[in-house]
Write a protein that holds these residues in place. Structure first.
Motif, PDB file in Angstrom:
ATOM      1  N   THR A 195       0.807  -1.230   0.000  1.00 51.52           N
ATOM      2  CA  THR A 195       0.000   0.000   0.000  1.00 51.52           C
ATOM      3  C   THR A 195       0.834   1.271   0.000  1.00 51.52           C
ATOM      4  O   THR A 195       0.303   2.361   0.186  1.00 51.52           O
ATOM      5  N   GLY A 196       2.146   1.144  -0.242  1.00 48.80           N
ATOM      6  CA  GLY A 196       3.015   2.311  -0.136  1.00 48.80           C
ATOM      7  C   GLY A 196       2.650   3.447  -1.070  1.00 48.80           C
ATOM      8  O   GLY A 196       2.732   4.625  -0.695  1.00 48.80           O
ATOM      9  N   ALA A 197       2.266   3.134  -2.306  1.00 53.92           N
ATOM     10  CA  ALA A 197       1.928   4.194  -3.258  1.00 53.92           C
ATOM     11  C   ALA A 197       0.612   4.878  -2.893  1.00 53.92           C
ATOM     12  O   ALA A 197       0.382   6.025  -3.280  1.00 53.92           O
ATOM     13  N   ILE A 198      -0.247   4.180  -2.145  1.00 52.01           N
ATOM     14  CA  ILE A 198      -1.483   4.811  -1.675  1.00 52.01           C
ATOM     15  C   ILE A 198      -1.159   5.840  -0.597  1.00 52.01           C
ATOM     16  O   ILE A 198      -1.616   6.986  -0.645  1.00 52.01           O
ATOM     17  N   SER A 199      -0.351   5.439   0.377  1.00 53.42           N
ATOM     18  CA  SER A 199      -0.044   6.345   1.489  1.00 53.42           C
ATOM     19  C   SER A 199       0.712   7.572   1.024  1.00 53.42           C
ATOM     20  O   SER A 199       0.628   8.632   1.643  1.00 53.42           O
ATOM     21  N   ARG A 200       1.440   7.458  -0.097  1.00 53.26           N
ATOM     22  CA  ARG A 200       2.194   8.603  -0.602  1.00 53.26           C
ATOM     23  C   ARG A 200       1.453   9.368  -1.702  1.00 53.26           C
ATOM     24  O   ARG A 200       2.010  10.274  -2.319  1.00 53.26           O
ATOM     25  N   GLY A 201       0.194   9.011  -1.923  1.00 55.53           N
ATOM     26  CA  GLY A 201      -0.664   9.811  -2.786  1.00 55.53           C
ATOM     27  C   GLY A 201      -0.558   9.564  -4.273  1.00 55.53           C
ATOM     28  O   GLY A 201      -1.106  10.341  -5.065  1.00 55.53           O
ATOM     29  N   TYR A 202       0.094   8.474  -4.682  1.00 59.97           N
ATOM     30  CA  TYR A 202       0.239   8.200  -6.110  1.00 59.97           C
ATOM     31  C   TYR A 202      -0.888   7.340  -6.668  1.00 59.97           C
ATOM     32  O   TYR A 202      -1.219   7.434  -7.846  1.00 59.97           O
ATOM     33  N   ARG A 203      -1.452   6.470  -5.825  1.00 59.17           N
ATOM     34  CA  ARG A 203      -2.451   5.508  -6.279  1.00 59.17           C
ATOM     35  C   ARG A 203      -3.601   5.442  -5.290  1.00 59.17           C
ATOM     36  O   ARG A 203      -3.475   5.862  -4.132  1.00 59.17           O
ATOM     37  N   THR A 204      -4.696   4.890  -5.767  1.00 59.82           N
ATOM     38  CA  THR A 204      -5.829   4.613  -4.881  1.00 59.82           C
ATOM     39  C   THR A 204      -6.011   3.118  -4.672  1.00 59.82           C
ATOM     40  O   THR A 204      -6.898   2.700  -3.928  1.00 59.82           O
ATOM     41  N   THR A 205      -5.180   2.312  -5.335  1.00 55.35           N
ATOM     42  CA  THR A 205      -5.231   0.855  -5.189  1.00 55.35           C
ATOM     43  C   THR A 205      -3.824   0.339  -4.910  1.00 55.35           C
ATOM     44  O   THR A 205      -2.833   0.966  -5.298  1.00 55.35           O
ATOM     45  N   PRO A 206      -3.712  -0.810  -4.273  1.00 50.99           N
ATOM     46  CA  PRO A 206      -2.391  -1.345  -3.930  1.00 50.99           C
ATOM     47  C   PRO A 206      -1.752  -2.105  -5.086  1.00 50.99           C
ATOM     48  O   PRO A 206      -2.418  -2.500  -6.047  1.00 50.99           O
ATOM     49  N   TYR A 207      -0.434  -2.309  -5.009  1.00 57.41           N
ATOM     50  CA  TYR A 207       0.197  -3.369  -5.778  1.00 57.41           C
ATOM     51  C   TYR A 207      -0.181  -4.681  -5.067  1.00 57.41           C
ATOM     52  O   TYR A 207      -0.339  -4.692  -3.859  1.00 57.41           O
ATOM     53  N   ILE A 208      -0.313  -5.806  -5.674  1.00 55.64           N
ATOM     54  CA  ILE A 208      -0.256  -6.048  -7.100  1.00 55.64           C
ATOM     55  C   ILE A 208      -1.655  -5.848  -7.677  1.00 55.64           C
ATOM     56  O   ILE A 208      -2.633  -5.790  -6.926  1.00 55.64           O
ATOM     57  N   SER A 209      -1.762  -5.749  -9.002  1.00 52.09           N
ATOM     58  CA  SER A 209      -3.051  -5.491  -9.621  1.00 52.09           C
ATOM     59  C   SER A 209      -4.037  -6.610  -9.309  1.00 52.09           C
ATOM     60  O   SER A 209      -3.660  -7.759  -9.041  1.00 52.09           O
ATOM     61  N   THR A 210      -5.315  -6.269  -9.370  1.00 43.75           N
ATOM     62  CA  THR A 210      -6.353  -7.261  -9.100  1.00 43.75           C
ATOM     63  C   THR A 210      -6.283  -8.420 -10.087  1.00 43.75           C
ATOM     64  O   THR A 210      -6.508  -9.587  -9.730  1.00 43.75           O
ATOM     65  N   GLU A 211      -5.950  -8.121 -11.348  1.00 46.97           N
ATOM     66  CA  GLU A 211      -5.827  -9.198 -12.342  1.00 46.97           C
ATOM     67  C   GLU A 211      -4.758 -10.204 -11.922  1.00 46.97           C
ATOM     68  O   GLU A 211      -4.960 -11.421 -12.045  1.00 46.97           O
ATOM     69  N   LEU A 212      -3.633  -9.697 -11.427  1.00 53.55           N
ATOM     70  CA  LEU A 212      -2.578 -10.603 -10.971  1.00 53.55           C
ATOM     71  C   LEU A 212      -3.010 -11.347  -9.717  1.00 53.55           C
ATOM     72  O   LEU A 212      -2.661 -12.521  -9.526  1.00 53.55           O
ATOM     73  N   LEU A 213      -3.774 -10.702  -8.870  1.00 48.34           N
ATOM     74  CA  LEU A 213      -4.270 -11.378  -7.674  1.00 48.34           C
ATOM     75  C   LEU A 213      -5.167 -12.561  -8.033  1.00 48.34           C
ATOM     76  O   LEU A 213      -5.087 -13.622  -7.407  1.00 48.34           O
ATOM     77  N   TYR A 214      -6.001 -12.384  -9.045  1.00 49.03           N
ATOM     78  CA  TYR A 214      -6.853 -13.494  -9.468  1.00 49.03           C
ATOM     79  C   TYR A 214      -6.009 -14.657  -9.987  1.00 49.03           C
ATOM     80  O   TYR A 214      -6.323 -15.830  -9.721  1.00 49.03           O
ATOM     81  N   GLU A 215      -4.938 -14.333 -10.700  1.00 49.08           N
ATOM     82  CA  GLU A 215      -4.053 -15.393 -11.180  1.00 49.08           C
ATOM     83  C   GLU A 215      -3.360 -16.086 -10.012  1.00 49.08           C
ATOM     84  O   GLU A 215      -3.207 -17.309 -10.008  1.00 49.08           O
ATOM     85  N   LEU A 216      -2.953 -15.305  -9.020  1.00 50.74           N
ATOM     86  CA  LEU A 216      -2.303 -15.879  -7.846  1.00 50.74           C
ATOM     87  C   LEU A 216      -3.252 -16.803  -7.094  1.00 50.74           C
ATOM     88  O   LEU A 216      -2.859 -17.897  -6.665  1.00 50.74           O
ATOM     89  N   LYS A 217      -4.486 -16.376  -6.955  1.00 50.27           N
ATOM     90  CA  LYS A 217      -5.481 -17.208  -6.268  1.00 50.27           C
ATOM     91  C   LYS A 217      -5.715 -18.496  -7.048  1.00 50.27           C
ATOM     92  O   LYS A 217      -5.758 -19.596  -6.462  1.00 50.27           O
ATOM     93  N   ILE A 225       0.185  -8.982   3.278  1.00 47.53           N
ATOM     94  CA  ILE A 225      -0.158  -7.559   3.232  1.00 47.53           C
ATOM     95  C   ILE A 225       0.943  -6.756   3.922  1.00 47.53           C
ATOM     96  O   ILE A 225       1.268  -7.000   5.086  1.00 47.53           O
ATOM     97  N   ASN A 226       1.516  -5.787   3.203  1.00 46.59           N
ATOM     98  CA  ASN A 226       2.542  -4.895   3.744  1.00 46.59           C
ATOM     99  C   ASN A 226       2.249  -3.455   3.355  1.00 46.59           C
ATOM    100  O   ASN A 226       1.600  -3.198   2.334  1.00 46.59           O
ATOM    101  N   SER A 227       2.775  -2.523   4.137  1.00 50.61           N
ATOM    102  CA  SER A 227       2.490  -1.113   3.872  1.00 50.61           C
ATOM    103  C   SER A 227       3.631  -0.356   3.212  1.00 50.61           C
ATOM    104  O   SER A 227       3.434   0.783   2.785  1.00 50.61           O
ATOM    105  N   ASP A 228       4.831  -0.966   3.115  1.00 55.51           N
ATOM    106  CA  ASP A 228       5.973  -0.233   2.558  1.00 55.51           C
ATOM    107  C   ASP A 228       6.072   1.140   3.225  1.00 55.51           C
ATOM    108  O   ASP A 228       6.239   2.175   2.580  1.00 55.51           O
ATOM    109  N   SER A 229       5.974   1.116   4.540  1.00 55.18           N
ATOM    110  CA  SER A 229       5.875   2.355   5.307  1.00 55.18           C
ATOM    111  C   SER A 229       7.200   3.108   5.357  1.00 55.18           C
ATOM    112  O   SER A 229       8.257   2.523   5.568  1.00 55.18           O
ATOM    113  N   HIS A 230       7.124   4.424   5.174  1.00 59.06           N
ATOM    114  CA  HIS A 230       8.274   5.314   5.325  1.00 59.06           C
ATOM    115  C   HIS A 230       8.067   6.294   6.475  1.00 59.06           C
ATOM    116  O   HIS A 230       8.873   7.210   6.655  1.00 59.06           O
TER     117      HIS A 230
END
Length: 268
Positions: A195-217, A225-230
């Motif tokens: 969720t690092g790019a969300i907390s820094r204002g670049y994105r509204t969704t986390p890595y990895i993309s939902t499409e990749l998540l479906y493939e992973l599942k 789940i990690n926040s990549d916190s700074h």
């Protein structure tokens, strides 16, 4: 929110804004069970890498002892695909790639929109060739190194929501990402939802993309789940969102570290 740990955490030892002890205190305040630190490694040209590695290791070990009755603390490293560390010195390795290589030169893909676009220019404006080069080098590292956790696999989509290039909206890019993602799944490593790019204002969704998540599942792969916190205030940023997405995709469990071992815990 059931997630009570974070293993992608940066401090003032690299490019973070909080001290390690400030992070630990905040984790305890948030009733975290565990917190893992993952200072950046990297070659000499990485401006954000750990500046005092011995000091970093000593400080995390000091905090482990001081707070041993309050929280599990882990000494990790975010290993850049360009530089390897001694695994025996760390509790875990989080493997990431922040660069693309062209003709022996390395270019950062996530430091700014301008530098990201410059990466594509270096590939003659061909964002698909750029994407292939990025994933090819990252996958080569993953195959050789096999880190415990794969950091923000599709980092090159960081600026999708703010840039002229929106890779995840492009079918040909998604085919490339999926191809390399499937190969990475076969390594049986833990991917992170970041969720690092969300907390820094670049994105509204986390890595990895939902499409990749479906493939992973579908492939019965592993997710964490990690926040990549700074900053201490973002160690649990958007974890509720991640849990909601994972449940929608169909995940029943996520990975964490408990008593020194990677284990699955249920998504309730």
């Amino acid at each position: 929110m059931i997630t009570d740990s974070n293993f992608h955490t940066h401090t003032i030892y690299c490019d973070g804004k909080s001290t390690a002890e400030e992070v630990v205190s905040e984790a305890i305040n948030k009733n975290f069970r565990a917190i893992g630190f993952s200072g950046h490694s990297g070659p000499d040209f990485c401006t954000y890498k750990i500046r005092d590695l011995s000091g970093y290791k000593a400080e995390i070990k000091r905090l482990k002892e001081k707070y041993k009755n309050d929280i599990e603390i882990y000494l990790g490293i975010e290993e850049e695909a360009l530089s390897y560390f001694n695994r025996e010195e760390f509790d875990y390795i989080l493997g990431s790639s922040h660069y693309v290589e062209k003709n022996g030169e390395y270019y950062p893909v996530d430091s700014s929109i301008e530098k990201f676009n410059r990466c594509i220019e270096i590939f003659g404006g061909d964002y698909l060739e750029f994407s292939k080069a990025y994933y090819e080098r990252f996958l080569s590292y993953l195959k050789v190194r096999k880190p415990d956790i794969i950091g923000h696999f599709d980092l090159i989509t960081k600026f999708d929501e703010k840039n002229i290039y929106n890779l995840n909206e492009d079918k040909k890019y998604r085919q490339i990402a999926l191809k390399y993602f499937k190969e990475a799944i076969n390594l049986d490593l833990i991917f992170e939802m970041n969720t690092g790019a969300i907390s820094r204002g670049y994105r509204t969704t986390p890595y990895i993309s939902t499409e990749l998540l479906y493939e992973l599942k579908k492939s019965e792969g592993k997710i964490m789940i990690n926040s990549d916190s700074h900053h201490k205030d973002t160690i649990a940023h958007s974890f509720d969102l991640c849990e909601s997405i994972l449940k929608e995709v169909g995940f029943k469990e996520v990975y964490t570290i408990n008593k020194g071992e990677f284990v699955k815990v249920p998504l309730k």
